[in-house]
Design a protein around this motif. Structure first.
Motif, PDB file in Angstrom:
ATOM      1  N   ARG B 126      31.885  24.231  33.622  1.00 43.16           N
ATOM      2  CA  ARG B 126      31.295  24.883  32.444  1.00 43.16           C
ATOM      3  C   ARG B 126      29.796  25.147  32.636  1.00 43.16           C
ATOM      4  NH1 ARG B 126      34.011  24.615  27.655  1.00 43.16           N
ATOM      5  NH2 ARG B 126      32.099  24.345  26.495  1.00 43.16           N
ATOM      6  N   TYR B 128      28.481  26.049  35.460  1.00 41.22           N
ATOM      7  CA  TYR B 128      28.277  27.093  36.469  1.00 41.22           C
ATOM      8  C   TYR B 128      28.695  28.438  35.904  1.00 41.22           C
ATOM      9  CZ  TYR B 128      27.465  23.402  39.864  1.00 41.22           C
ATOM     10  OH  TYR B 128      26.954  22.322  40.537  1.00 41.22           O
ATOM     11  N   TYR B 129      27.839  29.010  35.100  1.00 38.29           N
ATOM     12  CA  TYR B 129      28.138  30.311  34.503  1.00 38.29           C
ATOM     13  C   TYR B 129      27.312  31.429  35.124  1.00 38.29           C
ATOM     14  CZ  TYR B 129      23.923  29.105  31.938  1.00 38.29           C
ATOM     15  OH  TYR B 129      22.650  28.737  31.629  1.00 38.29           O
ATOM     16  N   GLN B 130      26.308  31.079  35.918  1.00 40.84           N
ATOM     17  CA  GLN B 130      25.503  32.118  36.565  1.00 40.84           C
ATOM     18  C   GLN B 130      26.249  32.637  37.796  1.00 40.84           C
ATOM     19  OE1 GLN B 130      22.108  29.547  37.259  1.00 40.84           O
ATOM     20  NE2 GLN B 130      20.877  30.814  35.905  1.00 40.84           N
ATOM     21  N   ALA B 131      26.307  33.955  37.939  1.00 42.68           N
ATOM     22  CA  ALA B 131      26.982  34.514  39.112  1.00 42.68           C
ATOM     23  C   ALA B 131      26.278  34.074  40.401  1.00 42.68           C
ATOM     24  CB  ALA B 131      27.025  36.038  39.021  1.00 42.68           C
ATOM     25  N   PHE B 139      26.615  31.620  45.249  1.00 39.70           N
ATOM     26  CA  PHE B 139      27.111  32.698  44.397  1.00 39.70           C
ATOM     27  C   PHE B 139      28.605  32.553  44.130  1.00 39.70           C
ATOM     28  CE2 PHE B 139      27.720  34.426  48.654  1.00 39.70           C
ATOM     29  CZ  PHE B 139      28.962  35.036  48.576  1.00 39.70           C
ATOM     30  N   PHE B 140      29.019  33.086  42.999  1.00 42.05           N
ATOM     31  CA  PHE B 140      30.418  33.040  42.561  1.00 42.05           C
ATOM     32  C   PHE B 140      31.253  33.950  43.456  1.00 42.05           C
ATOM     33  CE2 PHE B 140      33.503  35.014  39.400  1.00 42.05           C
ATOM     34  CZ  PHE B 140      34.406  33.961  39.428  1.00 42.05           C
ATOM     35  N   GLN B 149      36.532  27.465  40.452  1.00 44.47           N
ATOM     36  CA  GLN B 149      35.505  28.357  40.990  1.00 44.47           C
ATOM     37  C   GLN B 149      35.234  28.086  42.468  1.00 44.47           C
ATOM     38  OE1 GLN B 149      31.612  28.849  39.316  1.00 44.47           O
ATOM     39  NE2 GLN B 149      32.373  28.689  37.211  1.00 44.47           N
ATOM     40  N   ARG B 151      32.302  28.767  45.221  1.00 48.28           N
ATOM     41  CA  ARG B 151      30.889  29.144  45.347  1.00 48.28           C
ATOM     42  C   ARG B 151      30.517  29.184  46.818  1.00 48.28           C
ATOM     43  NH1 ARG B 151      27.512  30.457  40.777  1.00 48.28           N
ATOM     44  NH2 ARG B 151      28.997  30.296  39.088  1.00 48.28           N
TER      45      ARG B 151
END
Lengths: 172, 167
Positions: B126, B128-131, B139-140, B149, B151
């Motif tokens: 939750r 980690y919402y930044q792309a 990065f996502f 997710q 990364r």
């Protein structure tokens, strides 16, 4: 080659449509007639030379990439036959497709709203031809900032670039 | 906890004493079972110690071939003791680990081209919402089959291994 780029996203200009149809035909760019109208509506930007002739086109469609569960712009460019030889010889910063990419990314990046849900959080390109695969061999392309994010089911490379401050929509 | 923490790179130089200390740390924290502890100890890259010289956090990596990417990555793991603290230390471990492995990056075929982290913890996910992570630059890169997710952060100058036959 001096190149002017104009953003024409969501234009409703019939003469632009006619010009684009001629551009596709003259430059032997295959467009499925069944999808022609849809492709016309995906026009995002055009590049013109100093005589005002079309030398490049960028189109975009909004796609939800399944592996990401987020929306992106699927970005595609084409370059006129007369400008392609210059593409391989000149500095990449002088390339028609670079002009288009820079202008289009800057335009949509500026309009990105991190607070809005279900909107594109960046753009992606697919790379499949041997020539393009050679050009796009960097995991993080130094000039464009495009990031390699794997292969799709057709074996094409996917590269993405996120908008500044992009926020991902969570898996629901 | 505001205790000062010191980070040390121990990648591929773990002594038997350090291995024993790492295994004891995992045992105390209830993190890694004893049957895989020896193997995992060889994967440790960075250790963090508090002012008492006690081990309070570490990072480890494992070379991993990703089918979707058709390339090798270092799969990154971290553990932070409840006695130490939190997200900031995890980021320090990540960045120190990245710098060490980035310095050692080799363009040879089948060498890992970057660091990959899978966010398994739902509560952590939750956050980690930044792309693109502001502190970590991770990065996502989408979700795995379990909805977790992925990364990534590539090493400088990393080149993509050509698509050949599926492994």
């Amino acid at each position: 080659m001096p190149t002017e780029v104009e953003i024409v996203w969501r234009h409703q200009n019939e003469s632009m449509d006619q010009e684009l149809l001629q551009y596709w035909q003259y430059n032997a760019i295959a467009v499925d007639p069944a999808h022609r109208d849809k492709r016309l509506r995906q026009l995002a930007a055009v590049a013109r030379d100093s005589q005002g002739s079309l030398v490049g086109v960028a189109t975009m469609s909004i796609v939800k990439l399944p592996e990401f569960n987020n929306f992106f712009f699927h970005y595609r460019t084409s370059t006129a036959l007369a400008a392609r030889s210059g593409n391989s010889q000149t500095d990449y910063r002088q390339r028609v497709d670079t002009y288009l990419y820079d202008k289009v990314f800057a335009y949509f990046n500026q309009r990105y709203d991190p607070a809005a849900a279900n909107q594109p959080i960046g753009l992606y390109i697919t790379v499949s031809t041997p020539r393009r695969l050679k050009v796009m061999s960097a995991a993080q392309e130094p000039y464009s900032g495009l990031l390699f994010v794997g292969y799709n089911r057709r074996g094409e490379q996917l590269h993405v670039k996120y908008f500044d401050g992009a926020r991902i929509d969570r898996v629901s | 906890m505001s205790d000062a923490v010191t980070l040390s790179v121990v990648w591929q130089q773990t002594s038997s004493e350090l291995t024993a200390e790492i295994k004891q740390y995992w045992l105390d924290e209830g993190l890694v079972s004893s049957d895989v502890a020896d193997q995992r100890a060889d994967q440790v890259v960075v250790v963090a110690r508090n002012s008492d010289n006690s081990l309070v956090a570490l990072s480890s990596v494992e070379a991993h071939f990703s089918r979707r990417f058709q390339n090798y990555f270092y799969l990154f793991r971290t553990s932070v003791s409840r006695r130490a603290g939190g997200q900031l230390l995890s980021n320090q471990l990540l960045n120190t680990t990245y710098q060490e492995l980035n310095n050692r990056y080799s363009s040879e075929l089948d060498s890992p081209i970057g660091i990959m982290a899978v966010i398994e913890n739902k509560h952590l996910a939750r956050l980690y919402y930044q792309a693109v992570g502001a502190r970590s630059q991770m990065f996502f890169a989408g979700y795995n089959a379990n909805g977790q997710q992925i990364r990534l952060r590539y090493f400088e100058g990393a080149t993509i291994r050509p698509l050949t036959i599926e492994k």
